[in-house]
Scaffold this motif. Structure first.
Motif, PDB file in Angstrom:
ATOM      1  N   ARG A  72       5.960  16.249  27.755  1.00  0.00           N
ATOM      2  CA  ARG A  72       7.294  16.738  27.401  1.00  0.00           C
ATOM      3  C   ARG A  72       8.145  15.620  26.795  1.00  0.00           C
ATOM      4  NH1 ARG A  72      11.653  19.426  31.635  1.00  0.00           N
ATOM      5  NH2 ARG A  72      13.158  20.117  30.054  1.00  0.00           N
ATOM      6  N   LEU A  73       8.074  14.436  27.370  1.00  0.00           N
ATOM      7  CA  LEU A  73       8.775  13.288  26.799  1.00  0.00           C
ATOM      8  C   LEU A  73       8.261  12.979  25.398  1.00  0.00           C
ATOM      9  CD1 LEU A  73       8.819  10.948  29.922  1.00  0.00           C
ATOM     10  CD2 LEU A  73      10.838  11.970  28.852  1.00  0.00           C
ATOM     11  N   LEU A  74       6.949  13.053  25.234  1.00  0.00           N
ATOM     12  CA  LEU A  74       6.354  12.788  23.933  1.00  0.00           C
ATOM     13  C   LEU A  74       6.785  13.825  22.904  1.00  0.00           C
ATOM     14  CD1 LEU A  74       4.445  11.094  22.216  1.00  0.00           C
ATOM     15  CD2 LEU A  74       2.558  12.532  23.016  1.00  0.00           C
ATOM     16  N   ALA A  75       6.893  15.083  23.341  1.00  0.00           N
ATOM     17  CA  ALA A  75       7.340  16.139  22.423  1.00  0.00           C
ATOM     18  C   ALA A  75       8.750  15.854  21.922  1.00  0.00           C
ATOM     19  CB  ALA A  75       7.286  17.490  23.120  1.00  0.00           C
ATOM     20  N   ALA A  76       9.626  15.419  22.820  1.00  0.00           N
ATOM     21  CA  ALA A  76      10.995  15.084  22.413  1.00  0.00           C
ATOM     22  C   ALA A  76      11.004  13.895  21.465  1.00  0.00           C
ATOM     23  CB  ALA A  76      11.845  14.797  23.645  1.00  0.00           C
ATOM     24  N   LEU A  77      10.187  12.900  21.759  1.00  0.00           N
ATOM     25  CA  LEU A  77      10.108  11.728  20.886  1.00  0.00           C
ATOM     26  C   LEU A  77       9.611  12.122  19.506  1.00  0.00           C
ATOM     27  CD1 LEU A  77      10.561   8.613  21.247  1.00  0.00           C
ATOM     28  CD2 LEU A  77       8.072   8.440  21.396  1.00  0.00           C
ATOM     29  N   ARG A  78       8.618  12.973  19.476  1.00  0.00           N
ATOM     30  CA  ARG A  78       8.075  13.429  18.194  1.00  0.00           C
ATOM     31  C   ARG A  78       9.128  14.196  17.389  1.00  0.00           C
ATOM     32  NH1 ARG A  78       4.720  18.253  16.556  1.00  0.00           N
ATOM     33  NH2 ARG A  78       3.480  17.596  14.770  1.00  0.00           N
ATOM     34  N   ALA A  79       9.946  15.000  18.084  1.00  0.00           N
ATOM     35  CA  ALA A  79      11.007  15.736  17.384  1.00  0.00           C
ATOM     36  C   ALA A  79      11.982  14.767  16.723  1.00  0.00           C
ATOM     37  CB  ALA A  79      11.742  16.639  18.370  1.00  0.00           C
ATOM     38  N   GLY A  80      12.319  13.701  17.424  1.00  0.00           N
ATOM     39  CA  GLY A  80      13.195  12.700  16.829  1.00  0.00           C
ATOM     40  C   GLY A  80      12.549  12.000  15.658  1.00  0.00           C
TER      41      GLY A  80
ATOM     42  N   MET B   6      20.767   3.056  14.586  1.00  0.00           N
ATOM     43  CA  MET B   6      20.199   2.844  13.263  1.00  0.00           C
ATOM     44  C   MET B   6      19.258   4.005  12.898  1.00  0.00           C
ATOM     45  SD  MET B   6      18.697  -0.707  11.601  1.00  0.00           S
ATOM     46  CE  MET B   6      19.920  -1.720  12.407  1.00  0.00           C
ATOM     47  N   LEU B   7      19.736   5.219  13.185  1.00  0.00           N
ATOM     48  CA  LEU B   7      18.935   6.417  12.974  1.00  0.00           C
ATOM     49  C   LEU B   7      19.203   7.046  11.604  1.00  0.00           C
ATOM     50  CD1 LEU B   7      19.312   8.165  16.453  1.00  0.00           C
ATOM     51  CD2 LEU B   7      17.586   6.497  15.711  1.00  0.00           C
ATOM     52  N   ALA B   8      18.314   7.949  11.222  1.00  0.00           N
ATOM     53  CA  ALA B   8      18.492   8.672   9.967  1.00  0.00           C
ATOM     54  C   ALA B   8      19.726   9.565  10.016  1.00  0.00           C
ATOM     55  CB  ALA B   8      17.247   9.506   9.674  1.00  0.00           C
ATOM     56  N   GLY B   9      20.155   9.959  11.223  1.00  0.00           N
ATOM     57  CA  GLY B   9      21.331  10.799  11.372  1.00  0.00           C
ATOM     58  C   GLY B   9      21.389  11.418  12.745  1.00  0.00           C
ATOM     59  N   PRO B  10      22.446  12.180  13.034  1.00  0.00           N
ATOM     60  CA  PRO B  10      22.607  12.777  14.359  1.00  0.00           C
ATOM     61  C   PRO B  10      21.527  13.799  14.709  1.00  0.00           C
ATOM     62  CG  PRO B  10      24.269  13.604  12.840  1.00  0.00           C
ATOM     63  CD  PRO B  10      23.597  12.464  12.156  1.00  0.00           C
ATOM     64  N   ALA B  11      20.828  14.332  13.706  1.00  0.00           N
ATOM     65  CA  ALA B  11      19.770  15.307  13.980  1.00  0.00           C
ATOM     66  C   ALA B  11      18.648  14.718  14.824  1.00  0.00           C
ATOM     67  CB  ALA B  11      19.196  15.837  12.663  1.00  0.00           C
ATOM     68  N   VAL B  12      18.458  13.393  14.771  1.00  0.00           N
ATOM     69  CA  VAL B  12      17.403  12.769  15.573  1.00  0.00           C
ATOM     70  C   VAL B  12      17.660  13.029  17.048  1.00  0.00           C
ATOM     71  CG1 VAL B  12      16.300  10.601  16.213  1.00  0.00           C
ATOM     72  CG2 VAL B  12      17.006  10.990  13.839  1.00  0.00           C
ATOM     73  N   VAL B  13      18.868  12.747  17.505  1.00  0.00           N
ATOM     74  CA  VAL B  13      19.212  12.977  18.911  1.00  0.00           C
ATOM     75  C   VAL B  13      19.298  14.469  19.214  1.00  0.00           C
ATOM     76  CG1 VAL B  13      21.084  12.738  20.599  1.00  0.00           C
ATOM     77  CG2 VAL B  13      20.341  10.764  19.264  1.00  0.00           C
ATOM     78  N   ALA B  14      19.879  15.244  18.311  1.00  0.00           N
ATOM     79  CA  ALA B  14      20.034  16.685  18.538  1.00  0.00           C
ATOM     80  C   ALA B  14      18.686  17.375  18.654  1.00  0.00           C
ATOM     81  CB  ALA B  14      20.851  17.305  17.410  1.00  0.00           C
ATOM     82  N   ASP B  15      17.740  17.018  17.797  1.00  0.00           N
ATOM     83  CA  ASP B  15      16.416  17.651  17.847  1.00  0.00           C
ATOM     84  C   ASP B  15      15.642  17.215  19.084  1.00  0.00           C
ATOM     85  OD1 ASP B  15      17.160  18.774  15.487  1.00  0.00           O
ATOM     86  OD2 ASP B  15      15.511  17.955  14.293  1.00  0.00           O
ATOM     87  N   MET B  16      15.836  15.974  19.492  1.00  0.00           N
ATOM     88  CA  MET B  16      15.197  15.520  20.732  1.00  0.00           C
ATOM     89  C   MET B  16      15.731  16.311  21.918  1.00  0.00           C
ATOM     90  SD  MET B  16      15.098  11.382  20.152  1.00  0.00           S
ATOM     91  CE  MET B  16      14.289  11.010  21.721  1.00  0.00           C
ATOM     92  N   GLN B  17      17.034  16.527  21.944  1.00  0.00           N
ATOM     93  CA  GLN B  17      17.631  17.266  23.050  1.00  0.00           C
ATOM     94  C   GLN B  17      17.143  18.712  23.083  1.00  0.00           C
ATOM     95  OE1 GLN B  17      21.849  18.201  22.805  1.00  0.00           O
ATOM     96  NE2 GLN B  17      22.089  17.890  25.017  1.00  0.00           N
ATOM     97  N   SER B  18      17.140  19.382  21.939  1.00  0.00           N
ATOM     98  CA  SER B  18      16.723  20.785  21.923  1.00  0.00           C
ATOM     99  C   SER B  18      15.259  20.929  22.305  1.00  0.00           C
ATOM    100  CB  SER B  18      16.985  21.411  20.545  1.00  0.00           C
ATOM    101  OG  SER B  18      16.234  20.758  19.535  1.00  0.00           O
ATOM    102  N   THR B  19      14.437  19.975  21.899  1.00  0.00           N
ATOM    103  CA  THR B  19      13.021  20.023  22.261  1.00  0.00           C
ATOM    104  C   THR B  19      12.848  19.783  23.756  1.00  0.00           C
ATOM    105  OG1 THR B  19      12.346  19.280  20.074  1.00  0.00           O
ATOM    106  CG2 THR B  19      10.754  18.977  21.858  1.00  0.00           C
TER     107      THR B  19
END
Length: 299
Positions: A168-176, A119-132
């Motif tokens: 680091r986990l928080l940074a990924a969460l924030r990116a999402g 139920m995300l805004a789009g695939p960028a949520v997961v993609a940005d979390m991964q890149s971060t």
């Protein structure tokens, strides 16, 4: 209804989960972790039995991808609505998204991590979390701290090595979250990090266990709480400790009586005051942590 990341430190000794959702108290449902074993996130019509089952399987040496397969195979349903992410102390992480999860839903996994959301805004949520996550960035950036600092901000200490994974986990969460996160909005977030013997006083394996159950900006609030946690519960960096001698010892000795500490032994007096201020984890005999010194001066 949720986005999360499970991950481990490079040496496999620290494991954790970060999660956010438009869901009350998400930290009570999604994350589970056990030192020297692994971490699990169960979400989207979460099957909370996945947490003990997944950790038990990891503890017997089953790899994360096989753990996920076993959890799904043993689930009476509705498997199509489930999501789960698993990471062990070594090898690749693993994630599963059922075909019936509310869109957008999906995940990705790699060596030492798994990311998933529904139920995300789009695939960028997961993609940005991964890149971060892969960039290794931590959030917030460590605040500069020098031995001469007299105004160190109490809620903004730099993360010690033990807490780098948490940041680091928080940074990924924030990116999402910044990529849109849960498309319904924001409500709660949580962070769970474990490591053998690195909890409070060395008597626990829970390094970080923070929850924001109902807040308009839960990921930012989680970051604020993590900064406070770093101040109050992290061990000091030995490289930053200041010898409690000479003029510094004199200054500390002069300040403590005004704060109700009259013990002639300087170490004892400082430790007593620090305990009252909840700074006991930062006390080292014969030295003083610059963050403790800043707090003492501010007091």
């Amino acid at each position: 209804m949720t986005f999360s990341i499970v991950g481990r430190s490079a040496d496999g000794k620290i494991l954790g989960v970060a999660v956010a959702s438009k869901f009350l108290g998400v930290g009570a449902a999604v994350p589970a972790a056990l030192a020297d074993v692994g971490a699990v996130a169960t979400q989207s019509y979460a099957n909370l039995a996945y947490r003990p089952q997944g950790l038990t399987l990891l503890g017997t040496g089953v790899a994360a991808p096989e753990v996920v397969k076993a959890l799904i195979a043993g689930d009476a349903g509705p498997v199509g609505h489930r999501q789960v992410g698993v990471v062990g102390v070594s090898g690749p992480g693993a994630t599963f998204t059922g075909d019936d999860c509310h869109p957008w839903a999906g995940g990705t996994a790699g060596n030492g991590y798994a990311i998933q959301g529904n139920m995300l805004a789009g695939p960028a949520v997961v993609a940005d979390m991964q890149s971060t996550w892969l960039s290794g960035v931590t959030w917030p950036p460590p605040a500069p701290l020098t031995s001469t600092s007299t105004t160190a901000r109490p809620a903004d200490p730099p993360p010690a090595s033990d807490s780098v994974l948490a940041y680091r986990l928080l940074a990924a969460l924030r990116a999402g979250d910044q990529a849109g996160g849960d498309r319904r909005g924001r409500q709660s977030a949580a962070l769970l990090v474990v490591a053998k013997g690195l909890g409070y006083g060395g008597t626990s394996d829970v390094l970080v266990d923070l929850r924001v159950d109902d807040h308009p900006d839960p990921v930012a609030e989680l970051g604020r709480l993590l900064q406070m946690h770093t101040l109050y519960f992290e061990r000091p960096d030995p490289a930053t400790l200041l010898p409690l001698t000479g003029t510094l010892a004199t200054e500390v000795r002069q300040r403590l009586p005004d704060l109700g500490q009259h013990d002639e032994d300087l170490d004892e007096a400082l430790a007593s005051w620090a305990g009252i201020e909840n700074l006991e984890m930062r006390i080292v005999p014969g030295a003083i942590d610059p963050l403790v010194l800043a707090q003492l001066r501010a007091a």
